[in-house]
Scaffold this motif. Structure first.
Motif, PDB file in Angstrom:
ATOM      1  N   ALA A   9      36.366  43.272  35.808  1.00 52.24           N
ATOM      2  CA  ALA A   9      36.236  43.729  34.414  1.00 52.24           C
ATOM      3  C   ALA A   9      35.430  42.758  33.561  1.00 52.24           C
ATOM      4  O   ALA A   9      35.039  43.108  32.442  1.00 52.24           O
ATOM      5  CB  ALA A   9      37.626  43.907  33.806  1.00 52.24           C
ATOM      6  N   ASP A  10      35.164  41.554  34.075  1.00 51.31           N
ATOM      7  CA  ASP A  10      34.375  40.588  33.308  1.00 51.31           C
ATOM      8  C   ASP A  10      32.974  41.151  33.090  1.00 51.31           C
ATOM      9  O   ASP A  10      32.354  41.667  34.026  1.00 51.31           O
ATOM     10  CB  ASP A  10      34.298  39.258  34.064  1.00 51.31           C
ATOM     11  N   PRO A  11      32.433  41.067  31.875  1.00 49.70           N
ATOM     12  CA  PRO A  11      31.110  41.638  31.597  1.00 49.70           C
ATOM     13  C   PRO A  11      30.001  41.098  32.501  1.00 49.70           C
ATOM     14  O   PRO A  11      29.019  41.791  32.761  1.00 49.70           O
ATOM     15  CB  PRO A  11      30.860  41.251  30.133  1.00 49.70           C
ATOM     16  N   ALA A  12      30.154  39.869  32.993  1.00 48.96           N
ATOM     17  CA  ALA A  12      29.107  39.281  33.839  1.00 48.96           C
ATOM     18  C   ALA A  12      29.310  39.566  35.320  1.00 48.96           C
ATOM     19  O   ALA A  12      28.485  39.182  36.138  1.00 48.96           O
ATOM     20  CB  ALA A  12      29.039  37.775  33.613  1.00 48.96           C
ATOM     21  N   ASN A  13      30.402  40.247  35.659  1.00 45.34           N
ATOM     22  CA  ASN A  13      30.680  40.568  37.066  1.00 45.34           C
ATOM     23  C   ASN A  13      30.403  42.048  37.298  1.00 45.34           C
ATOM     24  O   ASN A  13      31.227  42.902  36.974  1.00 45.34           O
ATOM     25  CB  ASN A  13      32.127  40.229  37.405  1.00 45.34           C
ATOM     26  N   PRO A  14      29.247  42.385  37.876  1.00 44.69           N
ATOM     27  CA  PRO A  14      28.893  43.798  38.053  1.00 44.69           C
ATOM     28  C   PRO A  14      29.436  44.405  39.347  1.00 44.69           C
ATOM     29  O   PRO A  14      29.130  45.543  39.659  1.00 44.69           O
ATOM     30  CB  PRO A  14      27.363  43.750  38.090  1.00 44.69           C
ATOM     31  N   THR A  15      30.247  43.643  40.084  1.00 44.59           N
ATOM     32  CA  THR A  15      30.727  44.095  41.392  1.00 44.59           C
ATOM     33  C   THR A  15      32.176  44.563  41.295  1.00 44.59           C
ATOM     34  O   THR A  15      32.869  44.278  40.320  1.00 44.59           O
ATOM     35  CB  THR A  15      30.643  42.960  42.423  1.00 44.59           C
TER      36      THR A  15
ATOM     37  N   PHE B 224      24.411  38.041  39.541  1.00 44.76           N
ATOM     38  CA  PHE B 224      25.721  38.183  40.166  1.00 44.76           C
ATOM     39  C   PHE B 224      25.872  39.518  40.898  1.00 44.76           C
ATOM     40  O   PHE B 224      26.924  39.809  41.441  1.00 44.76           O
ATOM     41  CB  PHE B 224      26.825  38.040  39.114  1.00 44.76           C
ATOM     42  N   GLY B 225      24.816  40.293  40.925  1.00 46.79           N
ATOM     43  CA  GLY B 225      24.848  41.550  41.668  1.00 46.79           C
ATOM     44  C   GLY B 225      24.349  41.410  43.085  1.00 46.79           C
ATOM     45  O   GLY B 225      24.412  42.366  43.868  1.00 46.79           O
ATOM     46  N   THR B 226      23.818  40.242  43.449  1.00 45.64           N
ATOM     47  CA  THR B 226      23.342  40.002  44.812  1.00 45.64           C
ATOM     48  C   THR B 226      24.051  38.784  45.382  1.00 45.64           C
ATOM     49  O   THR B 226      24.419  37.863  44.645  1.00 45.64           O
ATOM     50  CB  THR B 226      21.820  39.764  44.844  1.00 45.64           C
ATOM     51  N   ALA B 227      24.244  38.787  46.699  1.00 45.72           N
ATOM     52  CA  ALA B 227      25.008  37.713  47.329  1.00 45.72           C
ATOM     53  C   ALA B 227      24.363  37.287  48.634  1.00 45.72           C
ATOM     54  O   ALA B 227      23.561  38.009  49.229  1.00 45.72           O
ATOM     55  CB  ALA B 227      26.447  38.167  47.580  1.00 45.72           C
ATOM     56  N   ALA B 228      24.738  36.087  49.080  1.00 44.03           N
ATOM     57  CA  ALA B 228      24.335  35.569  50.383  1.00 44.03           C
ATOM     58  C   ALA B 228      25.576  35.413  51.250  1.00 44.03           C
ATOM     59  O   ALA B 228      26.672  35.178  50.742  1.00 44.03           O
ATOM     60  CB  ALA B 228      23.640  34.218  50.227  1.00 44.03           C
TER      61      ALA B 228
END
Length: 253
Positions: A169-175, A105-109
């Motif tokens: 703030a979600d732990p799986a959302n690093p952005t 989830f740290g990279t996007a297209a």
């Protein structure tokens, strides 16, 4: 005689290991080796260990927002379809399409005007009851469509339904961005109930912006869930019977 059996056991070990790399065969080979060498204590220890080792492993779960996926539920690759673009838009190829299918989830297209084909290689996307696929995008102004063909005018093509927003703030959302979960039902694209999909579904831009962080299956089946059993050939049983006789002969000498 003892030297003969030790040499023969090593030959059989290498021979059977060569025949197959399957789990049962390799472990069975060790059992035969211990049997031939008369190491009954080590044989019992080995059998005890094999009894508690699982034959398969369970994928680690990944939770983001209210969604929980197995680690292999994510799309495994995303590739731009060459020569095809969304009509009515300035032709601009997608940037970093693989970022939509890497489980990170740290990279996007950014889809731009491209058709981006999704691939599931270690799992199947299943058409189950209700929504089947989640596409994580940036907030609610990033709208994506899902198509089952590359002809925008004739292929089944549906727009995602917004499910929930996932805060930074979600732990799986690093952005530092809010994610929006856009939901798709494969039935809307003409897939039969229970259909297994591995490719030939395409993401396209449905609005001005089209940033996609990742894609995951709500219903997923591992490609190794039901492996084909490998039967022991009839000649194998004859071989084992002969080895058993040799082992018995060794113990009597």
């Amino acid at each position: 005689m003892q030297l003969f059996f030790r040499q023969e056991s090593r030959v059989f070990w290498r021979f059977l290991e060569f025949l197959s790399h399957q789990y049962w065969c390799v472990n069975f080979t060790y059992i035969l080796t211990e049997l031939l060498e008369g190491n009954m204590k080590r044989l019992l220890q080995l059998l005890l260990v094999l009894a508690v080792i699982p034959l398969g492993s369970t994928a680690n779960a990944v939770t983001i927002g209210t969604f929980t996926f197995e680690s292999d539920a994510f799309a495994d690759d995303a590739v731009v379809v060459p020569g095809v673009s969304v009509p009515g838009s300035v032709t601009s190829p997608a940037t970093n399409p693989g970022g939509a299918a890497d489980g990170d989830f740290g990279t996007a297209a950014n889809l731009n005007s491209s058709f981006v084909e999704l691939f599931f290689t270690d799992n199947f996307l299943i058409n189950g009851p209700g929504d089947d696929l989640v596409v994580f995008t940036n907030t609610n102004n990033n709208v994506v469509n899902l198509a089952a063909g590359t002809d925008f005018f004739t292929s089944p093509n549906v727009q995602g339904r917004f499910g929930e927003f996932i805060a930074p703030a979600d732990p799986a959302n690093p952005t530092p961005f809010f994610f929006s979960a856009q939901l798709f039902d494969l039935s809307d694209l003409g897939f039969a109930d229970g259909a297994r999909v591995s490719n030939a579904i395409y993401l396209t831009r449905g609005g001005i912006f089209s940033t996609v962080w990742d894609v995951a299956a709500l219903y997923s089946e591992s490609v190794t869930t039901n492996p084909t059993p490998v039967p022991l050939p009839a000649a194998g049983w004859l071989l084992l019977a002969g080895l058993g006789g040799l082992a018995a002969l060794r113990r009597s000498t």
